[in-house]
Design an enzyme around this catalytic site. Structure first.
Site, short mmCIF file in Angstrom:
data_model
loop_
_atom_site.label_atom_id
_atom_site.label_comp_id
_atom_site.label_asym_id
_atom_site.label_seq_id
_atom_site.Cartn_x
_atom_site.Cartn_y
_atom_site.Cartn_z
N PRO A 2 42.02 -8.47 -6.06
CG PRO A 2 43.94 -7.93 -6.44
CD PRO A 2 43.13 -8.06 -5.12
CD GLU A 3 36.53 -10.77 -9.13
OE1 GLU A 3 36.11 -11.99 -9.71
OE2 GLU A 3 35.86 -9.88 -9.08
CE LYS A 61 39.52 -14.37 -6.92
NZ LYS A 61 38.70 -13.92 -5.85
NE ARG A 292 31.47 -11.51 -1.06
CZ ARG A 292 32.15 -12.73 -1.77
NH1 ARG A 292 33.43 -12.41 -2.48
NH2 ARG A 292 31.73 -13.88 -1.68
#
Length: 305
Positions: A2-3, A61, A292
């Site tokens: 989650p961002e 976050k 990534r």
């Protein structure tokens, strides 16, 4: 993972459904999910029993709920990790398969009686952390006016939605680094809450390449980047967040995080929308980055020499 927009949606849910209520009892279903509570699961449960939740606060976050009734001012930190969920449920609702912690809450009209922490991958968790003064004496995060922050989060920089965050503070933080721009904005000690998706989106919006050196970054560039980050985060928040993980849900379990209106991230081989508007043909490219991927337009986000 989650961002920031996803975590802010959860914070707002906690603010609506949980803040102001007393924790009547605590059940630690899986001790692994309270492993960061240094005094162990029994102390975690005993410390929170009869404590009241006074706020729901977020920086980047990092999410926490200050509680009163403890000998040392502390906050219940909820780290969502890769798959953590905070669900407000009725006590009669069946237990979720990956239920880790259950908090029984004081009764309040039209509000379910339990806050549950669910986590399939067990990278997240809950723990108590003492509160300390913020170094700049501004409020610790979104959701509280108190200049306090959990000790466990004191090293985390402010995020772009924080009123105390400005283009000037971002410029100063970036110039202290000698690294690539995308690496810097992913560094939670430079600016918090920016993950891979929103980094690519903001860099695209600001016409900046992620390989640009922070040592040569100029104030106008940072002003554009800061504005882009605020805009990207704000639009994602309005849409309920963006997540490509079906496990991620908000505080009431309602999904709503699958907005696909992205301009760069995940659009490899597709036409750059900005270039198309200007009558040019340029395809978004994907490059490996820190294990990534990075997505950018080779025309309007010039790669540095």
């Amino acid at each position: 993972m989650p961002e920031l927009p996803e975590v802010e949606v959860v914070r707002r849910g906690l603010d609506d459904w949980v803040v102001g209520r007393t924790i009547e009892s605590v059940q630690v279903v899986d001790p692994r999910s309270v492993r960061r509570h240094v005094d162990g699961p029994s102390d975690f449960a005993a410390s929170l029993t009869h404590a009241s939740i006074t706020a729901a606060v977020r920086r980047g976050k990092f999410l926490w709920m200050p509680v009163d009734g403890l000998s040392i001012p502390s906050a219940l930190v909820a780290h969502l990790g890769m798959s953590g969920q905070l669900l407000v449920e009725e006590p009669a609702a069946p237990d979720e398969k990956h239920l880790k912690v259950r908090l029984e809450l004081s009764s309040e009209a039209n509000k379910p009686g339990q806050l549950r922490f669910i986590d399939q991958r067990i990278f997240g968790g809950m723990f108590l952390s003492p509160m300390v003064q913020t170094g700049d004496h501004f409020p610790g995060g979104i959701g509280s006016e108190d200049p306090l922050i959990p000790e466990a989060a004191a090293h985390i920089a402010r995020d772009v939605l924080d009123p105390a965050s400005t283009p000037a503070t971002l410029y100063e933080a970036l110039r202290k680094k000698n690294t690539q721009l995308k690496r810097a904005i992913l560094d939670q000690q430079v600016i918090s809450g920016v993950g891979n998706i929103y980094a690519d989106e903001a860099l695209w919006a600001a016409n900046l390449h992620g390989l640009r050196s922070t040592a040569t970054i100029r104030r106008p560039d940072v002003a554009r980047l800061h504005a882009a980050l605020v805009d990207v985060m704000g639009r994602a928040l309005d849409a309920g967040g963006t997540s490509f993980d079906a496990l991620y849900v908000n505080v009431n379990g309602a999904s709503g995080y699958f907005d696909r209106s992205l301009n760069a991230y995940g659009r490899e081989g597709k036409q750059c929308l900005r270039c198309a508007e200007q009558g040019f043909v340029s395809l978004i490219r994907r490059d490996p980055f820190m294990g990534r991927s990075s997505y950018s337009c080779p025309r309007c986000q010039r790669k540095p020499r």
